[in-house]
Design an enzyme around this catalytic site. Structure first.
Site, mmCIF file in Angstrom:
data_model
loop_
_atom_site.group_PDB
_atom_site.id
_atom_site.type_symbol
_atom_site.label_atom_id
_atom_site.label_comp_id
_atom_site.label_asym_id
_atom_site.label_seq_id
_atom_site.Cartn_x
_atom_site.Cartn_y
_atom_site.Cartn_z
ATOM 1 N N HIS A 83 -8.289 -2.604 3.784
ATOM 2 C CA HIS A 83 -8.072 -3.733 2.871
ATOM 3 C C HIS A 83 -8.738 -5.032 3.317
ATOM 4 O O HIS A 83 -8.532 -6.073 2.709
ATOM 5 C CB HIS A 83 -6.574 -3.953 2.656
ATOM 6 C CG HIS A 83 -5.923 -2.761 2.017
ATOM 7 N ND1 HIS A 83 -5.948 -2.548 0.664
ATOM 8 C CD2 HIS A 83 -5.290 -1.695 2.564
ATOM 9 C CE1 HIS A 83 -5.334 -1.409 0.385
ATOM 10 N NE2 HIS A 83 -4.921 -0.873 1.522
ATOM 11 N N LYS A 129 -12.519 0.958 -1.554
ATOM 12 C CA LYS A 129 -11.807 -0.267 -1.950
ATOM 13 C C LYS A 129 -12.820 -1.393 -2.146
ATOM 14 O O LYS A 129 -13.493 -1.405 -3.164
ATOM 15 C CB LYS A 129 -10.708 -0.549 -0.932
ATOM 16 C CG LYS A 129 -9.636 0.546 -1.085
ATOM 17 C CD LYS A 129 -8.514 0.537 -0.121
ATOM 18 C CE LYS A 129 -7.578 1.690 -0.506
ATOM 19 N NZ LYS A 129 -6.800 2.209 0.604
ATOM 20 N N HIS A 185 -0.526 3.326 7.322
ATOM 21 C CA HIS A 185 -0.778 4.187 6.157
ATOM 22 C C HIS A 185 -0.474 5.666 6.445
ATOM 23 O O HIS A 185 -0.619 6.139 7.566
ATOM 24 C CB HIS A 185 -2.253 4.035 5.773
ATOM 25 C CG HIS A 185 -2.607 4.616 4.446
ATOM 26 N ND1 HIS A 185 -3.074 5.896 4.305
ATOM 27 C CD2 HIS A 185 -2.557 4.086 3.196
ATOM 28 C CE1 HIS A 185 -3.317 6.137 3.018
ATOM 29 N NE2 HIS A 185 -3.009 5.047 2.329
ATOM 30 N N ASP A 210 -7.580 0.194 11.200
ATOM 31 C CA ASP A 210 -7.904 0.660 9.847
ATOM 32 C C ASP A 210 -8.136 -0.579 8.989
ATOM 33 O O ASP A 210 -7.220 -1.360 8.736
ATOM 34 C CB ASP A 210 -6.729 1.504 9.319
ATOM 35 C CG ASP A 210 -6.981 2.057 7.923
ATOM 36 O OD1 ASP A 210 -7.738 1.424 7.155
ATOM 37 O OD2 ASP A 210 -6.395 3.105 7.597
ATOM 38 N N ASN A 212 -7.836 -1.804 -6.019
ATOM 39 C CA ASN A 212 -8.301 -2.129 -4.676
ATOM 40 C C ASN A 212 -9.801 -2.449 -4.694
ATOM 41 O O ASN A 212 -10.441 -2.525 -3.648
ATOM 42 C CB ASN A 212 -8.068 -0.953 -3.731
ATOM 43 C CG ASN A 212 -6.603 -0.592 -3.628
ATOM 44 O OD1 ASN A 212 -5.756 -1.472 -3.501
ATOM 45 N ND2 ASN A 212 -6.299 0.688 -3.690
ATOM 46 N N SER A 252 -1.402 -2.712 3.710
ATOM 47 C CA SER A 252 -1.630 -2.457 2.292
ATOM 48 C C SER A 252 -0.495 -2.902 1.384
ATOM 49 O O SER A 252 -0.732 -3.279 0.248
ATOM 50 C CB SER A 252 -1.936 -0.972 2.075
ATOM 51 O OG SER A 252 -0.928 -0.173 2.644
ATOM 52 N N GLU A 272 -3.374 -1.495 11.351
ATOM 53 C CA GLU A 272 -4.271 -1.842 10.253
ATOM 54 C C GLU A 272 -4.686 -3.295 10.432
ATOM 55 O O GLU A 272 -3.934 -4.081 11.005
ATOM 56 C CB GLU A 272 -3.559 -1.648 8.898
ATOM 57 C CG GLU A 272 -3.184 -0.200 8.669
ATOM 58 C CD GLU A 272 -2.494 0.048 7.323
ATOM 59 O OE1 GLU A 272 -2.563 -0.813 6.434
ATOM 60 O OE2 GLU A 272 -1.893 1.124 7.191
HETATM 61 C C1 LIG Z 1 -6.498 3.609 0.958
HETATM 62 C C2 LIG Z 1 -6.265 3.669 2.395
HETATM 63 C C3 LIG Z 1 -6.780 4.716 3.167
HETATM 64 C C4 LIG Z 1 -7.436 5.925 2.552
HETATM 65 O O1 LIG Z 1 -8.702 5.667 2.087
HETATM 66 P P1 LIG Z 1 -9.322 6.621 0.971
HETATM 67 O O2 LIG Z 1 -10.779 6.419 1.109
HETATM 68 O O3 LIG Z 1 -8.767 6.184 -0.335
HETATM 69 O O4 LIG Z 1 -8.917 8.028 1.317
HETATM 70 C C5 LIG Z 1 -6.618 4.651 4.533
HETATM 71 N N1 LIG Z 1 -5.957 3.630 5.120
HETATM 72 C C6 LIG Z 1 -5.426 2.627 4.410
HETATM 73 C C7 LIG Z 1 -4.719 1.525 5.117
HETATM 74 C C8 LIG Z 1 -5.543 2.621 3.028
HETATM 75 O O5 LIG Z 1 -4.992 1.637 2.323
#
Ligand SMILES: *Cc1c(COP(=O)(O)O)cnc(C)c1O
Length: 376
Positions: free
Chosen positions: A212, A232, A137, A209, A51, A184, A180
């Site tokens: 990505h 990421k 997520h 969120d 990522n 993801s 989101e």
């Molecule tokens: C990876 C991810 C998270 C969590 O983030 P981290 O910093 O790795 O805990 C939250 N939401 C989504 C959509 C993710 O892909």
């Protein structure tokens, strides 16, 4: 039976049941290098599982900033940010994030997971309503569950279905609509403008969120509450939420995953700040990640991607594993994602592209993919 024996028996039984259902997971120590080069089990491969969309986790400038910050402030924060763990870089990063997102203020968390399980229960309670995309997520769902609110899941990216979920809106106090920006496992994007209009109409607040999207895509996002991760595209670690000033202030008192946990380590903060500077001054990096995904899709005969994530739906879990193994034989590491991570019958390969991938590796992996698909 001794406690020791009872615990062992419990765990063994649990593991063998998971094993039988194909749900047992294993860890593989992995050494990552620049440009997707990766070493596992003694073999060198090119990874399409990271990522690390901009390659910043391996960027010499970012690593140098981490080293410098550790030397200046130490290896750990020493305490919660509310005590003595509020290392000066925290607020500098918060200001930069808010500015980059075009929102009034930001708050850092230990990770994206910690942000979601802290923020959601801090603003939503048992008398309230959460309407959430079904593909959201795990940590958004965990945060929703922790809030004690009524949770209604709507069909992926289906605004009309989300609207139906608000039919009983008047039975609840506050309402949160969650999605989101980029999903993801599918790499597709949410209809943010329409969801925001729905939130207006339903007297709800939209929380997105951007795990990505940040750093990769320039997404027009009208949501007043925007969270994301620094692990990421930013290449380091940590999570954040941006929103109205008083809300960001409230989190210092109300978000348990901020109050009762240690501040981020200085090295991480140093890396994050430098990475954000690079993202600000080198927007071409994000374009390159997307460009690489496009090139692959073009060569592999797939539809043009909406993000740096390219899913190839295979359907059958075993067929997805076979494709992944065939690619590994050719030196390319690509995850096979199987149920229950994705819905039954939608097992897939999931390629992620970064700005750092070499064009020759993208071309070679696309050729290997075509060959594996034909023979499979
Ligand atoms: C990876 C991810 C998270 C969590 O983030 P981290 O910093 O790795 O805990 C939250 N939401 C989504 C959509 C993710 O892909």
């Amino acid at each position: 039976m001794s406690q020791q024996d009872a615990i062992e028996k419990f765990a063994r039984e649990k593991l063998s049941r998971m094993e039988a259902r194909g749900l047992r997971r294993v860890l593989t120590p992995t050494h990552r290098f620049a440009a997707g080069a990766t070493e596992r089990d003694g073999a060198r491969v090119i990874s399409f599982c990271d990522n690390d969309y901009l390659g910043l986790s391996q960027d010499a400038r970012v690593i140098e900033a981490a080293v410098h910050a550790a030397k200046q402030y130490g290896a750990g924060a020493g305490a919660s940010r509310l005590v003595v763990g509020d290392t000066p870089m925290n607020s500098a990063i918060e200001q930069k994030l808010a500015a980059m997102k075009g929102l009034p203020a930001a708050r850092l968390f230990g990770s994206g997971y910690l942000a979601n399980i802290g923020v959601i229960p801090a603003i939503i309670g048992p008398r309230d309503l959460i309407v959430i995309d079904e593909l959201s997520h795990a940590c958004l769902n965990a945060g929703a569950q922790l809030s004690g609110a009524k949770i209604i899941r709507f069909k992926h990216n289906d605004v009309d279905d989300a609207r139906q979920a608000f039919e009983a809106r008047k039975d609840y106090g506050r309402a949160l609509l969650i999605t989101e920006t980029v999903f993801s496992m599918d790499g597709d994007r949410a209809p943010l403008a329409r969801l925001n209009a729905l939130a207006d109409e339903a007297d709800a607040w939209l929380l997105t969120d951007d795990a990505h999207g940040f750093g990769v895509l320039k997404i027009e996002n009208p949501a007043p509450l925007q969270m994301g991760t620094l692990s990421k595209g930013v290449g380091a670690y940590g999570g954040y939420i941006c929103g109205p000033e008083p809300l960001i202030d409230l989190l210092i008192s109300r978000a348990r995953s901020l109050v009762y946990t240690t501040g981020l380590p200085p090295a991480v903060l140093g890396a994050v700040y430098r990475a954000l500077e690079i993202i600000e001054t080198e927007p071409a990096l994000g374009d390159q990640a997307l460009q690489n995904a496009r090139l692959f899709c073009d060569l592999a005969g797939l539809n043009a991607p909406e993000s740096a994530i390219v899913p190839v739906i295979v359907g059958d879990a075993e067929a997805a594993m076979a494709l992944s193994n065939a690619l590994l034989q050719e030196g390319f590491l690509v995850s096979a994602i199987r149920p229950p991570t994705v819905p039954a019958g939608t097992a897939r390969l999931r390629f992620t592209f970064t700005a750092a991938h070499h064009e020759r590796d993208i071309r070679a992996s696309a050729a290997a993919f075509r060959a594996a698909r034909q023979s499979g």
